[in-house]
Design a protein around this motif. Structure first.
Motif, short mmCIF file in Angstrom:
data_model
loop_
_atom_site.label_atom_id
_atom_site.label_comp_id
_atom_site.label_asym_id
_atom_site.label_seq_id
_atom_site.Cartn_x
_atom_site.Cartn_y
_atom_site.Cartn_z
N VAL A 108 -8.16 -3.07 -1.71
CA VAL A 108 -9.12 -2.91 -0.62
C VAL A 108 -9.07 -4.12 0.31
O VAL A 108 -9.09 -3.98 1.54
CB VAL A 108 -10.54 -2.71 -1.18
N ALA A 109 -9.00 -5.32 -0.27
CA ALA A 109 -8.94 -6.53 0.55
C ALA A 109 -7.72 -6.53 1.46
O ALA A 109 -7.78 -6.96 2.62
CB ALA A 109 -8.93 -7.76 -0.36
N GLU A 110 -6.60 -6.03 0.93
CA GLU A 110 -5.38 -5.98 1.74
C GLU A 110 -5.51 -4.95 2.86
O GLU A 110 -5.06 -5.19 3.99
CB GLU A 110 -4.18 -5.65 0.86
N VAL A 111 -6.12 -3.81 2.57
CA VAL A 111 -6.34 -2.79 3.61
C VAL A 111 -7.21 -3.37 4.72
O VAL A 111 -6.94 -3.18 5.91
CB VAL A 111 -7.00 -1.53 3.01
N VAL A 112 -8.26 -4.08 4.32
CA VAL A 112 -9.16 -4.70 5.31
C VAL A 112 -8.40 -5.72 6.14
O VAL A 112 -8.49 -5.74 7.38
CB VAL A 112 -10.36 -5.36 4.60
N LEU A 158 0.82 -1.21 0.00
CA LEU A 158 0.00 0.00 0.00
C LEU A 158 0.86 1.25 0.00
O LEU A 158 1.87 1.34 0.70
CB LEU A 158 -0.92 0.00 1.23
N GLY A 159 0.45 2.23 -0.83
CA GLY A 159 1.17 3.50 -0.90
C GLY A 159 1.05 4.30 0.39
O GLY A 159 0.36 3.89 1.34
N ASP A 160 1.70 5.43 0.44
CA ASP A 160 1.70 6.29 1.62
C ASP A 160 0.35 6.99 1.76
O ASP A 160 0.09 8.00 1.10
CB ASP A 160 2.82 7.32 1.51
N VAL A 161 -0.50 6.44 2.60
CA VAL A 161 -1.85 6.98 2.76
C VAL A 161 -1.81 8.39 3.33
O VAL A 161 -2.62 9.25 2.98
CB VAL A 161 -2.69 6.05 3.67
N ALA A 162 -0.87 8.66 4.21
CA ALA A 162 -0.78 9.99 4.84
C ALA A 162 -0.50 11.08 3.83
O ALA A 162 -0.78 12.26 4.08
CB ALA A 162 0.30 9.98 5.92
N SER A 184 -5.09 -6.22 6.66
CA SER A 184 -3.96 -5.76 7.47
C SER A 184 -4.35 -4.79 8.57
O SER A 184 -3.56 -4.55 9.49
CB SER A 184 -2.90 -5.12 6.57
N ASN A 185 -5.57 -4.25 8.50
CA ASN A 185 -5.99 -3.28 9.51
C ASN A 185 -7.25 -3.70 10.26
O ASN A 185 -7.85 -2.90 10.97
CB ASN A 185 -6.22 -1.91 8.85
N ASN A 186 -7.63 -4.97 10.08
CA ASN A 186 -8.78 -5.53 10.81
C ASN A 186 -10.03 -4.66 10.64
O ASN A 186 -10.65 -4.23 11.62
CB ASN A 186 -8.44 -5.69 12.30
N LEU A 187 -10.40 -4.41 9.38
CA LEU A 187 -11.53 -3.52 9.09
C LEU A 187 -12.77 -4.29 8.64
O LEU A 187 -13.62 -3.75 7.92
CB LEU A 187 -11.13 -2.52 8.00
N GLN A 188 -12.91 -5.53 9.08
CA GLN A 188 -14.07 -6.33 8.68
C GLN A 188 -15.37 -5.66 9.13
O GLN A 188 -15.42 -4.98 10.16
CB GLN A 188 -13.99 -7.74 9.28
N ALA A 189 -16.42 -5.85 8.33
CA ALA A 189 -17.72 -5.24 8.63
C ALA A 189 -18.35 -5.89 9.86
O ALA A 189 -18.31 -7.11 10.01
CB ALA A 189 -18.65 -5.39 7.43
N TRP A 217 -11.04 4.76 7.18
CA TRP A 217 -9.65 4.54 7.62
C TRP A 217 -8.70 5.44 6.84
O TRP A 217 -7.78 6.04 7.42
CB TRP A 217 -9.29 3.06 7.42
N VAL A 218 -8.92 5.55 5.54
CA VAL A 218 -8.06 6.41 4.72
C VAL A 218 -8.26 7.87 5.09
O VAL A 218 -7.28 8.63 5.23
CB VAL A 218 -8.35 6.19 3.22
N LEU A 219 -9.52 8.28 5.26
CA LEU A 219 -9.80 9.68 5.59
C LEU A 219 -9.16 10.09 6.92
O LEU A 219 -8.77 11.26 7.10
CB LEU A 219 -11.31 9.92 5.65
#
Length: 435
Positions: free
Chosen positions: A353-357, A117-121, A359-364, A412-414
């Motif tokens: 998106v799947a990787e973001v979910v 993942l790129g630099d989100v910040a 690696s950051n435990n963002l399951q619904a 999470w990105v915002l």
């Protein structure tokens, strides 16, 4: 674990071996199983001699067994490798294999890419901000009035906004063409539904009046017979009628579900619906920015097998949509290649998106899904019934689970990106978006 050959960034190859004896033994077991129920003339079910069963079904039994053993050999060859297989492997006989005691194959397959993942910040997102004013409410009520417009015949020339009933005939080189003739055709002057030259011929046309004019069909016009050609049209007006909008009164409010006809309640309901739609539009624009920014910041190789499957799915959906809109099956044929690039972007974004979910435990969470269902149902007359209808089918609920998952990623990105609020007029935010 067998040796896995690296062909390219995502392609791998592995050799598979299946002993002939294993296939023969498995086929024999399969034939015995089939023999219990197989039917042949002159024999009761289950009493057919094995020689006859083998003669009839032996080839199929060996083929089914070999296919099963290939699948097992492939799975065994990758045990402990931690490779994540994308799509189905392509299995082919190994060239030059000459051992009569074994079948030899080569399986070529793709693996899922590693997502960095790129630099989100560092991502910049402009979040549109707007509000619903009294003028917006009144403009919406005017739109509702136009939806219930009635037309009254008038004895004058047609003007913009008038409805005209016409007969028309179009010709190419003096010969009428299919689809170019109509009787009692209703059109609203200046509405823009007709080609520009056709629309421009109607203002000033009175009952009984006739006009002749040319129409240049665009080169990309759907009708192949007239695309890029000039046609001569004759139009005769049979009626001119002016628009009569209903007054905003008690009856009008009741027509839109306000039982007591209270106009203040109607306006309050209109405002509530506009605010809900405004929220959806604002979120949609923000979400699109977020996902595009994340995609642009994350280079990723995409498995061609997943792209091919997605392109097929998109083509099937497009075809189904065309059929539902009345397009014939012949004209609704569309090649998956049309969606190749769009499919590649969808797959890429889905993997990111799947990787973001992951690696950051963002399951619904269930409560999030329930919130989306409740919001979708709120615009219906009986929200409880709508919620119940969705809950009865997992496939229906899957849509809201996906929305909740996507919402988690966007939030999470915002929370990490550089976000600035941008004031946008209500009308601009609600305007139809360009495809």
């Amino acid at each position: 674990m067998a040796a896995v050959e690296v062909i390219s960034e995502l392609e791998r190859r592995v050799a598979l071996i299946v002993p002939v004896q294993t296939v023969e033994s498995g086929a024999a077991v399969l034939l015995k199983s089939w023999a219990r129920t197989v039917k042949m003339p002159g024999f009761r079910p289950g009493k057919v001699p094995m020689k006859m069963v083998a003669a009839q079904y032996g080839a199929q039994a060996r083929s089914d067994t070999l296919r099963d053993q290939i699948d097992r050999a492939f799975a065994t060859s990758l045990e402990g490798s931690e490779l994540r297989i994308a799509g189905q492997p392509k299995v082919e006989p190994k060239e030059g294999a000459d051992d009569a005691n074994q079948f030899e194959f080569v399986a070529t397959f793709e693996v899922y890419p590693k997502v960095a993942l790129g630099d989100v910040a560092a991502l910049a997102v402009e979040r549109p901000v707007s509000s619903v004013t009294d003028a917006d409410v009144e403009a919406t009520i005017d739109t509702l009035r136009k939806q219930r417009v009635e037309y009254k015949s008038v004895d004058r020339a047609a003007d913009k906004g008038d409805r005209v009933i016409v007969d028309f005939e179009g010709k190419l080189d003096g010969v009428a063409f299919p689809g170019g003739t109509a009787k009692d055709f209703a059109l609203v002057v200046g509405e823009g539904r007709m080609l520009r030259q056709f629309d421009a011929a109607n203002p000033g046309l009175a009952k009984g009046g006739t006009r002749m004019f040319d129409v240049d069909f665009p080169a990309d016009y759907p009708g192949a017979d007239v695309a890029g050609k000039k046609a001569e049209f004759t139009v005769t007006a049979k009626e001119v009628a002016e628009a009569v909008l209903p007054p905003v009164d008690v009856a009008f409010a009741k027509a839109f579900g306000i039982a007591d006809g209270d106009l203040s309640k109607l306006r309050a309901e209109v405002k509530q619906n506009l605010e809900l739609e405004l929220k959806r539009r604002s979120y949609s624009m923000t979400r699109d920015q977020v996902l595009k920014a994340v995609r642009d910041a994350t280079p990723i190789a995409v498995p061609n097998s997943l792209v091919a499957n997605e392109a097929i799915r998109m083509a099937e959906m497009a075809q189904q949509d065309m059929l539902q809109r009345g397009v014939s099956k012949e004209n609704a044929q569309i090649s998956p290649s049309t969606f190749q690039e769009a499919a590649r972007e969808r797959v890429a974004l889905g993997l990111i998106v799947a990787e973001v979910v992951r690696s950051n435990n963002l399951q619904a969470k269930p409560e999030q899904v329930s919130k989306f269902v409740q919001e979708a149902a709120s615009s219906y007359e009986n929200p409880e019934q709508v919620v119940s209808w969705y809950a009865q089918d997992k496939s229906r609920m899957a849509e809201f689970e996906a929305l909740a998952l996507e919402s988690n990623v966007v939030d999470w990105v915002l929370a990490k990106a550089k976000v600035t609020d941008k004031a946008v007029p209500f009308s601009e935010l609600m305007a139809p978006r360009q495809a």
